[in-house]
Write a protein that holds these residues in place. Structure first.
Motif, PDB file in Angstrom:
ATOM      1  N   GLU A 133     -10.865   8.677   1.001  1.00  0.00           N
ATOM      2  CA  GLU A 133     -10.113   8.339   2.207  1.00  0.00           C
ATOM      3  C   GLU A 133     -10.043   6.824   2.268  1.00  0.00           C
ATOM      4  O   GLU A 133     -10.996   6.161   2.674  1.00  0.00           O
ATOM      5  CB  GLU A 133     -10.801   8.918   3.441  1.00  0.00           C
ATOM      6  N   ILE A 134      -8.902   6.299   1.825  1.00  0.00           N
ATOM      7  CA  ILE A 134      -8.727   4.854   1.714  1.00  0.00           C
ATOM      8  C   ILE A 134      -7.677   4.384   2.715  1.00  0.00           C
ATOM      9  O   ILE A 134      -6.586   4.951   2.787  1.00  0.00           O
ATOM     10  CB  ILE A 134      -8.296   4.449   0.289  1.00  0.00           C
ATOM     11  N   GLU A 135      -8.016   3.353   3.474  1.00  0.00           N
ATOM     12  CA  GLU A 135      -7.058   2.723   4.375  1.00  0.00           C
ATOM     13  C   GLU A 135      -6.697   1.349   3.805  1.00  0.00           C
ATOM     14  O   GLU A 135      -7.574   0.505   3.603  1.00  0.00           O
ATOM     15  CB  GLU A 135      -7.663   2.578   5.771  1.00  0.00           C
ATOM     16  N   PHE A 136      -5.395   1.180   3.534  1.00  0.00           N
ATOM     17  CA  PHE A 136      -4.934  -0.058   2.916  1.00  0.00           C
ATOM     18  C   PHE A 136      -4.506  -1.074   3.980  1.00  0.00           C
ATOM     19  O   PHE A 136      -4.154  -0.712   5.107  1.00  0.00           O
ATOM     20  CB  PHE A 136      -3.754   0.227   1.988  1.00  0.00           C
ATOM     21  N   LYS A 137      -4.523  -2.320   3.593  1.00  0.00           N
ATOM     22  CA  LYS A 137      -3.955  -3.347   4.453  1.00  0.00           C
ATOM     23  C   LYS A 137      -2.448  -3.126   4.548  1.00  0.00           C
ATOM     24  O   LYS A 137      -1.855  -2.513   3.656  1.00  0.00           O
ATOM     25  CB  LYS A 137      -4.252  -4.741   3.877  1.00  0.00           C
ATOM     26  N   PRO A 138      -1.813  -3.603   5.605  1.00  0.00           N
ATOM     27  CA  PRO A 138      -0.363  -3.420   5.753  1.00  0.00           C
ATOM     28  C   PRO A 138       0.392  -3.891   4.511  1.00  0.00           C
ATOM     29  O   PRO A 138       0.085  -4.954   3.957  1.00  0.00           O
ATOM     30  CB  PRO A 138      -0.020  -4.285   6.975  1.00  0.00           C
ATOM     31  N   SER A 139       1.351  -3.082   4.075  1.00  0.00           N
ATOM     32  CA  SER A 139       2.235  -3.313   2.915  1.00  0.00           C
ATOM     33  C   SER A 139       1.544  -3.090   1.574  1.00  0.00           C
ATOM     34  O   SER A 139       2.147  -3.304   0.522  1.00  0.00           O
ATOM     35  CB  SER A 139       2.859  -4.720   2.938  1.00  0.00           C
ATOM     36  N   TYR A 140       0.286  -2.607   1.577  1.00  0.00           N
ATOM     37  CA  TYR A 140      -0.419  -2.329   0.324  1.00  0.00           C
ATOM     38  C   TYR A 140      -0.582  -0.818   0.146  1.00  0.00           C
ATOM     39  O   TYR A 140      -0.570  -0.050   1.109  1.00  0.00           O
ATOM     40  CB  TYR A 140      -1.793  -3.003   0.297  1.00  0.00           C
ATOM     41  N   GLY A 141      -0.753  -0.397  -1.103  1.00  0.00           N
ATOM     42  CA  GLY A 141      -0.950   1.017  -1.391  1.00  0.00           C
ATOM     43  C   GLY A 141      -1.214   1.238  -2.868  1.00  0.00           C
ATOM     44  O   GLY A 141      -1.369   0.281  -3.649  1.00  0.00           O
TER      45      GLY A 141
END
Length: 301
Positions: A133-141
């Motif tokens: 369960e990974i939460e990326f910084k905005p605009s990252y993936g």
């Protein structure tokens, strides 16, 4: 004054040591919990029975022996089941656990008996599935699919248990505000009744900034066109919008984007327009095509 204090301190230490030595020379009782390990199953057999993972053992012995005994964390109670008996008395395995001898008396073992149901051993290779369960910084993936090395594991155990398993998951991987690649080892989530050929895997996540880019004027080709025909597309070029990791999109060239229509599709057309088939390299996603459909004119020679 200092000399007197030193003498008092030495006397105190000597008295404490003497008291501890006398106290530890007496007999005491202690209860320890150690892993319960079954060994020497009949060849090709194991068990799927729900047995305790630990044994609680009450022992009697000199304080010194019990003190040194408690310092050891590597002890386990080994039980040999080579006889194939269903009812196993744990007291009968005392001779196989020499660490319980030498001045120590076993007063009680709990459980004192276990019941086993034997099954044939089944071995098979299954895929490994990451639990993340990974939460990326905005605009990252993720720019590419997650890679596991190895991506499969050989498991063996009770037939009825292994037969129902088609994958093994990893221990959970949780993280937030990610904007860089992840490369680390992660352990498999294990069932104590199953043997695993490996304990952990390498997980790689290619995290990049996700960007969009438009490619203008991609020519649409017609495939398998008969020599006596010509088909004019209106228009004959399209614009393709793509999305992907910045490293991939930055290196993407127009000639890597293919747009085509097979001649056979014209024969079954009923709307007088055609939708081109557009392909892009792996890990690049198409987000729009303009125009989405093309008119055409068929000419015969």
């Amino acid at each position: 004054m200092k000399k007197k204090l030193f003498i008092i301190f030495i006397s105190f230490c000597f008295s404490a040591i003497l008291w501890i030595s006398i106290a530890l020379s007496s007999n005491y009782y202690a209860t320890i919990n150690v892993p319960l390990k079954l060994i020497n199953f009949p060849k090709g057999y194991t068990t799927n029975s729900n047995i305790p993972t630990t044994a609680s053992i009450k022992i009697r012995g000199k304080g010194w022996d019990l003190f040194s005994f408690n310092l050891s964390s590597s002890n386990e109670y080994v039980v040999s089941v080579d006889s194939g008996k269903r009812n196993i008395n744990l007291y009968n395995s005392l001779n196989e656990n020499l660490w319980l001898s030498s001045g120590k008396e076993v007063v009680e073992i709990f459980p004192n008996q276990i019941r086993l149901q034997y099954e044939r051993v089944l071995k098979k290779k299954v895929k490994i599935v990451p639990d993340y369960e990974i939460e990326f910084k905005p605009s990252y993936g993720l720019a590419t699919p997650i890679k596991l090395s190895p991506d499969s594991v050989v498991i063996s155990g009770p037939y009825t248990l292994i037969e129902e398993i088609d994958s093994v998951v990893t221990e959970p991987l949780r993280s937030k505000d990610i904007d860089t690649k992840i490369a680390q080892s992660i352990e498999l989530k294990k069932n104590p009744k199953i043997n695993y050929s490996i304990d952990e895997v390498q997980i790689d996540m290619d995290v990049q900034q996700i960007v969009d880019k438009d490619f203008i004027g991609i020519e649409v080709k017609i495939l398998e066109l008969p020599k006596n025909l010509d088909i004019i597309l209106v228009p004959n070029k399209i614009d393709v919008g793509v999305r992907g990791g910045i490293d991939l999109i930055g290196k993407l060239q127009p000639e890597e984007i293919n747009a085509s229509i097979n001649y056979k599709d014209f024969l079954i057309d009923t709307l007088d327009v055609m939708v081109p088939n557009v392909t892009v390299p792996e890990n690049v996603n198409i987000i729009n095509i303009k125009p989405e459909s093309l008119k055409f004119i068929i000419k015969k020679y």
